[in-house]
Design a protein around this motif. Sequence first.
Motif, PDB file in Angstrom:
ATOM      1  N   GLN A  26      -2.559  21.839  39.818  1.00 30.15           N
ATOM      2  CA  GLN A  26      -2.736  21.697  38.398  1.00 30.15           C
ATOM      3  C   GLN A  26      -1.453  21.418  37.275  1.00 30.15           C
ATOM      4  OE1 GLN A  26      -4.949  23.665  37.338  1.00 30.15           O
ATOM      5  NE2 GLN A  26      -5.159  24.153  35.519  1.00 30.15           N
ATOM      6  N   VAL A  27      -0.567  21.408  37.840  1.00 33.77           N
ATOM      7  CA  VAL A  27       0.098  20.794  37.161  1.00 33.77           C
ATOM      8  C   VAL A  27      -0.214  19.511  36.274  1.00 33.77           C
ATOM      9  CG1 VAL A  27       2.583  20.447  36.835  1.00 33.77           C
ATOM     10  CG2 VAL A  27       2.108  22.619  38.192  1.00 33.77           C
ATOM     11  N   ARG A  29      -2.491  17.677  36.153  1.00 31.47           N
ATOM     12  CA  ARG A  29      -4.112  17.937  35.500  1.00 31.47           C
ATOM     13  C   ARG A  29      -3.816  18.757  34.518  1.00 31.47           C
ATOM     14  NH1 ARG A  29      -6.052  21.265  40.053  1.00 31.47           N
ATOM     15  NH2 ARG A  29      -7.264  20.919  41.765  1.00 31.47           N
ATOM     16  N   LEU A  30      -3.053  19.979  34.094  1.00 29.18           N
ATOM     17  CA  LEU A  30      -2.795  19.963  32.598  1.00 29.18           C
ATOM     18  C   LEU A  30      -1.421  19.272  31.991  1.00 29.18           C
ATOM     19  CD1 LEU A  30      -1.508  23.779  33.407  1.00 29.18           C
ATOM     20  CD2 LEU A  30      -3.696  22.875  32.433  1.00 29.18           C
ATOM     21  N   ILE A  33      -4.551  16.310  31.289  1.00 28.03           N
ATOM     22  CA  ILE A  33      -5.318  17.107  30.466  1.00 28.03           C
ATOM     23  C   ILE A  33      -4.452  16.672  28.566  1.00 28.03           C
ATOM     24  CG2 ILE A  33      -6.128  18.851  29.108  1.00 28.03           C
ATOM     25  CD1 ILE A  33      -7.097  19.934  32.285  1.00 28.03           C
ATOM     26  N   LYS A  34      -3.238  17.387  28.494  1.00 31.84           N
ATOM     27  CA  LYS A  34      -2.136  16.803  27.388  1.00 31.84           C
ATOM     28  C   LYS A  34      -2.105  15.511  26.742  1.00 31.84           C
ATOM     29  CE  LYS A  34       2.182  18.497  25.532  1.00 31.84           C
ATOM     30  NZ  LYS A  34       3.116  19.538  25.839  1.00 31.84           N
TER      31      LYS A  34
END
Length: 245
Positions: A26-27, A29-30, A33-34
């Motif tokens: 998840q880290v 992915r974020l 995305i950023k």
Amino acid sequence: TADKVKTADTHNGWQEAKASRQVSNQVVRLANIKRLLTSSWKQTPQRDRGLLPGNIKSQLQKACQTRIVDWRQILRRQFGLLARGQVESHARFNRRQPLRMDLPGKVTRLDPAVDIFVDNSGSVTDQEISQTLTTLEKMLKKTKLTASVYSFDAQVTAKQKLHDGKKLDFRRTGGGGTSFQCIFNYLHQHHLTKRNRIIIIIITDGWGEERINNYHYQNVYWLMMTKANQLSVKEPPGRVLEMRG
């Protein structure tokens, strides 16, 4: 025996490991995305930004903001690690968070050294140089480390020692165009290995060439007299810090 076999066949711990992997993914992915949002916002023409809803525009601007850090605090921490015989390295896992590959670990080094290179180009004033060296001198005095101060423009032209109890009498030499490559050439030609030369500090306005060969020297701190994004070097080794205030 049946109870022991039953215990051995359980899947205890699988859920914890799975949850840990999910958090790590998840880290990532974020972060992706950023990065995508930041790239898209920079590529959006100014005339088209007014078509975006206000809440989306505010979120995109927030994602593009750069966190300002205190360069004194960062170098003070690095000098403290040197005084204890340690230095940060991405070649070693971080003990507290081994799954975070972006966090460096700590390794022990002997014969610590600090090399400070001062840009002598005409765009850097004597007052700025003097104030910065005075600040570094006070920081080194607390950790009882010594440092070598070099002058450079198109080549490395002078060398002085900066250590506790000695007043540094810095004088500008040269004053021509700036070449960052001459710093790494000097380190490489004088066989100042990466193992012994721990911290490299470059005080500059950032105006030089775009491409350099750093000979794998990575523990570099660029102290910018201007904005961090004005450093001419593309993909510079180490960390770029603004000397605001």
